[in-house]
Write a protein that holds these residues in place. Structure first.
Motif, short mmCIF file in Angstrom:
data_model
loop_
_atom_site.label_atom_id
_atom_site.label_comp_id
_atom_site.label_asym_id
_atom_site.label_seq_id
_atom_site.Cartn_x
_atom_site.Cartn_y
_atom_site.Cartn_z
N LEU A 155 15.34 2.92 -17.74
CA LEU A 155 15.30 3.30 -16.33
C LEU A 155 16.66 3.81 -15.87
CD1 LEU A 155 13.13 0.34 -15.02
CD2 LEU A 155 12.37 2.63 -15.66
N TRP A 156 17.73 3.23 -16.41
CA TRP A 156 19.08 3.73 -16.11
C TRP A 156 19.24 5.17 -16.61
CZ3 TRP A 156 23.01 5.09 -19.61
CH2 TRP A 156 24.26 5.36 -19.03
N GLN A 174 17.03 7.33 -16.81
CA GLN A 174 16.25 8.19 -15.92
C GLN A 174 16.89 8.35 -14.54
OE1 GLN A 174 12.36 6.35 -15.87
NE2 GLN A 174 12.28 6.30 -18.11
N ARG A 229 17.36 5.93 -12.33
CA ARG A 229 16.68 5.13 -11.31
C ARG A 229 17.63 4.18 -10.60
NH1 ARG A 229 11.21 5.20 -12.92
NH2 ARG A 229 10.69 4.13 -10.98
N TYR A 235 17.31 -2.98 -4.80
CA TYR A 235 15.99 -2.80 -5.38
C TYR A 235 15.09 -4.01 -5.15
CZ TYR A 235 18.92 0.76 -7.29
OH TYR A 235 19.82 1.79 -7.36
N LEU A 267 10.45 -1.18 -10.16
CA LEU A 267 10.73 0.25 -10.29
C LEU A 267 9.62 1.02 -11.00
CD1 LEU A 267 14.54 0.22 -11.18
CD2 LEU A 267 13.48 0.75 -8.98
N THR A 268 8.84 0.33 -11.84
CA THR A 268 7.81 1.03 -12.62
C THR A 268 6.40 0.83 -12.11
OG1 THR A 268 7.49 -0.80 -14.18
CG2 THR A 268 9.25 0.80 -14.68
#
Length: 394
Positions: A112-113, A115, A117, A127, A201-202
């Motif tokens: 995710l980092w 990407q 995010r 978050y 986040l997903t």
């Protein structure tokens, strides 16, 4: 001791069961340079046999990787002692305990980092807003990954609670033991929280995300959270739970168990084949070689080099241990700069990119009554393996 050349091993994938317990070793020559002799792992095997004979664990599976090959496989002792004795086998599935942190949760976070995010030094509360409670507003994602958040080691287990929502509430409400960045405190709460970050986040559960984006790309078909009933005969049991039921296929860690078996700090089950696959893919990607590991080389370099706050002597990568009081698993010969992780149930993986080596030890040291100990075994096996693999010092 039975030794098999690599070609014969490929034809004989089934573990050989010998009288008096299980013993299997298989060796392949190095891939590099003039040192093509099969490494002498007799010191490794002696130490493994000693720890089983001493009752420090009922059985053990060990794999040594070097030069992009598995150069040694060993299986000793028993998978289970009660209610019926069962021999250990190479394909035994183990509760990986805290290896979940480094093997699953950290790479999920770092995907995710990659990407974009979040930033590593973003506050966690950006978050998960509830996380700001009790003075945690300045704790960052990097603090969680390196165990420099200041959070205490565990969720409260003194009071009955059940379920993921209860665990989330406890993690959000916990008070730090010290300010973030001040010192290294190894804390399950750090990775429980990171698991919740991944889910936030997903929009996927951690196990679903990990299966799709970590395990499946790597071809790790013998690894998962919540193993199915069909796996149970091959799973090494740990110890009885609070009700006297022998845990076998249910995660040992009490917080993860209360959370339903899926958590950022524990819950992965795996075996030697899959963990060797993982270790080699990680080393290959980190070195810039072709690999299925689902992160970029630069990301793996970041994860496996020191990322703790400046001036702190406990060295931690992002999810991986480098040099702390948990690092005895490195042994006496692998250098600082190698990295790894351990699991409470008796699992460990240590990797040395400099020599392109890894040492995997899988035990269920808590079986049958929670009293086994493999701390010294890990140290001694790593030392013996390094003596066999690395050039003499001095």
């Amino acid at each position: 001791m039975h030794v098999f050349p690599a070609a014969l091993w490929l034809k004989r994938r089934h573990v050989l069961m010998l009288a008096g317990g299980a013993t299997l070793t298989a060796c392949a020559p190095h891939a590099h340079g003039a040192h093509n002799a099969t490494p002498d792992m007799s010191g490794v095997d002696r130490r493994l046999q000693q720890t089983v004979a001493a009752g420090e664990t009922p059985g053990v599976v060990c794999a040594i990787g070097h030069g992009r090959q598995i150069v040694h496989r060993a299986v000793f002792g028993r998978r289970a002692l009660t209610p019926v004795a069962e021999p250990m086998t190479w394909d035994t599935v183990f509760d990986m305990a805290s290896l979940t942190k480094a093997v699953i949760t950290a790479p999920c976070v770092m995907q995710l980092w990659e990407q974009g995010r979040f930033g590593l030094d973003d506050p966690v509360s950006r978050y998960l807003p509830q996380f700001a409670a009790a003075g945690k507003s300045t704790i960052t994602i990097r603090h969680l990954l390196t165990h420099y958040s200041g959070l205490p080691p565990d969720l409260d287990l003194d009071h009955p609670w059940q379920g993921r929502e209860a665990a989330f509430r406890l993690a959000m409400e916990v008070s730090p033991s010290q300010p973030p960045g001040q010192g290294f405190i190894y804390s399950d709460i750090n990775f429980i929280t990171l698991g919740f970050v991944v889910e936030k986040l997903t929009g996927m559960t951690l196990d679903a995300y990990a299966t799709r984006f970590i395990l499946t790309p790597l071809g790790m078909r013998q690894s998962r959270f919540l193993p199915p009933q069909t796996w149970q005969p091959r799973i090494a049991p740990t110890q009885p739970d609070e009700n006297g039921h022998m845990l076998r296929g249910q995660v040992h860690d009490p917080s993860a168990r209360r959370m339903g078996g899926v958590a950022g700090h524990a819950g992965l089950f795996s075996n030697a084949d899959d963990m060797c696959l993982y270790a080699q893919a990680l080393l290959d990607r980190r070195a810039g070689r072709p690999s299925a590991y689902p992160l970029q080389s630069r990301t793996l370099m970041l994860m496996t080099t020191a990322q703790q706050p400046e001036g702190k002597s406990d060295l931690r990568g992002l999810g991986w241990d480098i040099s702390t009081h948990y690092s005895s698993v490195r042994g006496d010969r692998f250098p600082v700069g190698s990295f790894g992780h351990t699991g409470f149930t008796g699992t460990s993986l240590w990797l040395d990119p400099g020599s392109d080596s890894y040492v995997l030890i899988l035990t269920s040291r808590l079986h049958p009554a929670g009293r086994g100990n493999v701390v010294r075994l890990r140290h001694d096996v790593a030392t013996a393996a390094a003596l066999a693999l690395l050039p003499p010092q001095g």
